[in-house]
Design a protein around this motif. Sequence first.
Motif, PDB file in Angstrom:
ATOM      1  N   ALA A 132       7.432   2.716  42.909  1.00 25.49           N
ATOM      2  CA  ALA A 132       6.441   2.620  41.825  1.00 25.49           C
ATOM      3  C   ALA A 132       5.673   1.318  41.926  1.00 25.49           C
ATOM      4  O   ALA A 132       4.459   1.261  41.683  1.00 25.49           O
ATOM      5  CB  ALA A 132       7.146   2.723  40.469  1.00 25.49           C
ATOM      6  N   HIS A 133       6.392   0.250  42.316  1.00 25.63           N
ATOM      7  CA  HIS A 133       5.745  -1.062  42.474  1.00 25.63           C
ATOM      8  C   HIS A 133       4.710  -1.007  43.603  1.00 25.63           C
ATOM      9  O   HIS A 133       3.593  -1.534  43.467  1.00 25.63           O
ATOM     10  CB  HIS A 133       6.820  -2.103  42.792  1.00 25.63           C
ATOM     11  N   LEU A 134       5.076  -0.365  44.706  1.00 27.34           N
ATOM     12  CA  LEU A 134       4.142  -0.255  45.839  1.00 27.34           C
ATOM     13  C   LEU A 134       2.907   0.552  45.457  1.00 27.34           C
ATOM     14  O   LEU A 134       1.782   0.175  45.780  1.00 27.34           O
ATOM     15  CB  LEU A 134       4.855   0.391  47.023  1.00 27.34           C
ATOM     16  N   GLU A 135       3.124   1.675  44.750  1.00 26.89           N
ATOM     17  CA  GLU A 135       2.009   2.549  44.396  1.00 26.89           C
ATOM     18  C   GLU A 135       1.183   2.011  43.228  1.00 26.89           C
ATOM     19  O   GLU A 135       0.104   2.530  42.933  1.00 26.89           O
ATOM     20  CB  GLU A 135       2.521   3.941  44.036  1.00 26.89           C
ATOM     21  N   GLY A 136       1.706   0.991  42.579  1.00 27.67           N
ATOM     22  CA  GLY A 136       0.968   0.440  41.443  1.00 27.67           C
ATOM     23  C   GLY A 136       1.072   1.291  40.204  1.00 27.67           C
ATOM     24  O   GLY A 136       0.144   1.358  39.403  1.00 27.67           O
ATOM     25  N   LYS A 137       2.210   1.967  40.053  1.00 28.32           N
ATOM     26  CA  LYS A 137       2.372   2.823  38.888  1.00 28.32           C
ATOM     27  C   LYS A 137       3.006   2.050  37.752  1.00 28.32           C
ATOM     28  O   LYS A 137       3.955   1.303  37.941  1.00 28.32           O
ATOM     29  CB  LYS A 137       3.228   4.044  39.225  1.00 28.32           C
ATOM     30  N   GLY A 138       2.461   2.244  36.586  1.00 27.27           N
ATOM     31  CA  GLY A 138       3.001   1.619  35.393  1.00 27.27           C
ATOM     32  C   GLY A 138       2.586   2.419  34.184  1.00 27.27           C
ATOM     33  O   GLY A 138       1.995   3.494  34.307  1.00 27.27           O
ATOM     34  N   ARG A 139       2.894   1.903  33.006  1.00 28.49           N
ATOM     35  CA  ARG A 139       2.459   2.556  31.782  1.00 28.49           C
ATOM     36  C   ARG A 139       0.946   2.717  31.811  1.00 28.49           C
ATOM     37  O   ARG A 139       0.222   1.814  32.194  1.00 28.49           O
ATOM     38  CB  ARG A 139       2.892   1.695  30.586  1.00 28.49           C
ATOM     39  N   GLU A 140       0.461   3.892  31.421  1.00 29.44           N
ATOM     40  CA  GLU A 140      -0.976   4.166  31.527  1.00 29.44           C
ATOM     41  C   GLU A 140      -1.746   3.450  30.417  1.00 29.44           C
ATOM     42  O   GLU A 140      -1.668   3.811  29.260  1.00 29.44           O
ATOM     43  CB  GLU A 140      -1.247   5.668  31.449  1.00 29.44           C
ATOM     44  N   ILE A 141      -2.486   2.438  30.817  1.00 26.83           N
ATOM     45  CA  ILE A 141      -3.403   1.742  29.903  1.00 26.83           C
ATOM     46  C   ILE A 141      -4.811   2.254  30.150  1.00 26.83           C
ATOM     47  O   ILE A 141      -5.577   2.518  29.219  1.00 26.83           O
ATOM     48  CB  ILE A 141      -3.331   0.216  30.117  1.00 26.83           C
ATOM     49  N   LEU A 142      -5.132   2.409  31.432  1.00 19.24           N
ATOM     50  CA  LEU A 142      -6.415   3.004  31.829  1.00 19.24           C
ATOM     51  C   LEU A 142      -6.123   4.324  32.530  1.00 19.24           C
ATOM     52  O   LEU A 142      -5.309   4.378  33.456  1.00 19.24           O
ATOM     53  CB  LEU A 142      -7.182   2.065  32.763  1.00 19.24           C
ATOM     54  N   ARG A 143      -6.796   5.370  32.099  1.00 25.88           N
ATOM     55  CA  ARG A 143      -6.557   6.699  32.670  1.00 25.88           C
ATOM     56  C   ARG A 143      -7.216   6.826  34.039  1.00 25.88           C
ATOM     57  O   ARG A 143      -8.354   6.405  34.244  1.00 25.88           O
ATOM     58  CB  ARG A 143      -7.118   7.771  31.729  1.00 25.88           C
ATOM     59  N   GLU A 144      -6.488   7.422  34.991  1.00 26.24           N
ATOM     60  CA  GLU A 144      -7.077   7.698  36.307  1.00 26.24           C
ATOM     61  C   GLU A 144      -7.986   8.917  36.193  1.00 26.24           C
ATOM     62  O   GLU A 144      -7.508  10.016  35.887  1.00 26.24           O
ATOM     63  CB  GLU A 144      -5.983   7.992  37.334  1.00 26.24           C
ATOM     64  N   PRO A 145      -9.278   8.765  36.440  1.00 26.32           N
ATOM     65  CA  PRO A 145     -10.184   9.923  36.330  1.00 26.32           C
ATOM     66  C   PRO A 145     -10.044  10.848  37.526  1.00 26.32           C
ATOM     67  O   PRO A 145      -9.725  10.415  38.636  1.00 26.32           O
ATOM     68  CB  PRO A 145     -11.565   9.268  36.311  1.00 26.32           C
TER      69      PRO A 145
END
Length: 403
Positions: A234-247
Motif C-alpha cells: 500500500a505504501h508503494l502504491e500510494g494508497k491511503g484513506r481517500e481524501i481526493l477521489r481518483e477520477p
Amino acid sequence: MREIIVSGMRPTGRLHLGHYHGVLKNWLRLQEEAECYFFVADWHALTTHYETIQGISVAVWDLLIEWLAVGVDPDKAVLFIQSHVPEHAELALLLGMLTPLSWLERVPTFKDQQEKLRERDLATFGFLGYPLLMTADILVYDAHKVPVGADQVAHLEISRELARRFNSFYGRDADAATQVEKGLQVMGKRAAKTFLSLQQRFQQDGDALAVSEAVVFLGGQAGLSAEMREQLLAHLEGKGREILREPQALLTAASKMPGLDGQKMSKSYGNTIPLREAPEVVRKKIRTMPTDPARVARTDPGTPEKCPVWALHQVYSGPETQAWVRNGCTTASIGCLDCKQPVIEAVLAEQAPIRERAEYWAARPQQLTEIAHAGAQRARQRAAQTLERVRAAMGLAHERHDC
C-alpha cells in the motif's frame, strides 16, 4: 447519489459542427443522468496564449452562448467560468507542493505542444504546470468520471496519480507508518533498498510494472508478516484513506463529423462549418466542396467512398437518401451538386434552431452574466468541501487558541 461529471473547453474561438457532434451532444445526455460541472477554461487559454490575450474575453461569452444555444441547461448542469472559482487555483498550488517535476515533463502533450507551437515561448511555469491545473479542475469537484476520447486517456492518468499520491501522504494512519518501518527493518538494508527503488520507479517514474515486481519481491521476503506485506505494498502504491477521489475516464465515441475536405473537422485544417455560420456561407462551402476526382465531367461515374461529401451523407442522410446518392454517383445519373443538396438542407435544418437561440442569448448579456455568476456560486460550494478536507489533511486548518 448521482455520479459527478466534470468537463471544460478552452475559449479559443467559436464552436463548429465537429464540437457539436463530438462533445456537446454527449453533454446533453450527461446532464440528464449525472451531476455535471461544465466550465469555460479561461486560465487554460493563458497557458499557451498569455502573450496574445486579445479575444479571450469575447470567446468566453461566445462559448457560453453556444452551449446554451445547443441545449446545455443551467438548471440541469453547473455552467461557470474557471477563473470565477479561485478554489481551482488554490488546489493546483497545493498539489504542486508534492508533484515531481518528472511527472509534468512526461505528460504526452508537453513536448508535442512545444513542437507544434514553436512560434510561442512555452518555457513557462504555467505551461509546464497546466496538468496540475487540469487535475485541480477535476479533483476539486470529487469527479467520478471525466469524458475523454480514447486518445486522451493518458492525459487523465496524471490526475489519478496525483490523487493517489496525495492520499498516500496525507491519508495514512499512524500505525501504517510504523508497520512500514518495521517491515523495512525486517527485510534488511539490501532488500529495503530494492523495495524503495521499486517504489521510486512507480511513484516518480510512473512505471506500472514496478507494482507487480514488488508483489513478487515482497512474497519472497520470509520474515515479513502478511500485515507488513500489505502495508508495504500500500505504501508503494500510494494508497491511503481517500481524501481526493481518483477520477475515471468516461470514454466517448470519436466524433464522426468530417470536415469539408474529408479530414476530421478542425479549425487547424480550415475545414469547419461553425455552429452559427450564415446560411449563404454554408451553402457556398458545401457546394464548393471537393468531390471524387474521377468525376471530371457530369457524365463520369464516381465512387462515393472517394468523395468527402459521402462522409457528410453518413452523418446527415438516412438509408433511402444514401442509396439514392450511391446509385446516382456510380451510374452518373446525378451530378455532384445534386448530391450535395440534401446535405445542405440537413445542415441548415440542424443549425437553424441553434442560430436562433444563440441570437436570443447574445442579445441578453445581463442574463448570461447571471447564469455564469450563479454557476460559479454553485461550483464554489462544492469545491469548498474538497478544499476543507485538503487543508485539514495538509495541516492548514489553523485555529487560533487565545491564551
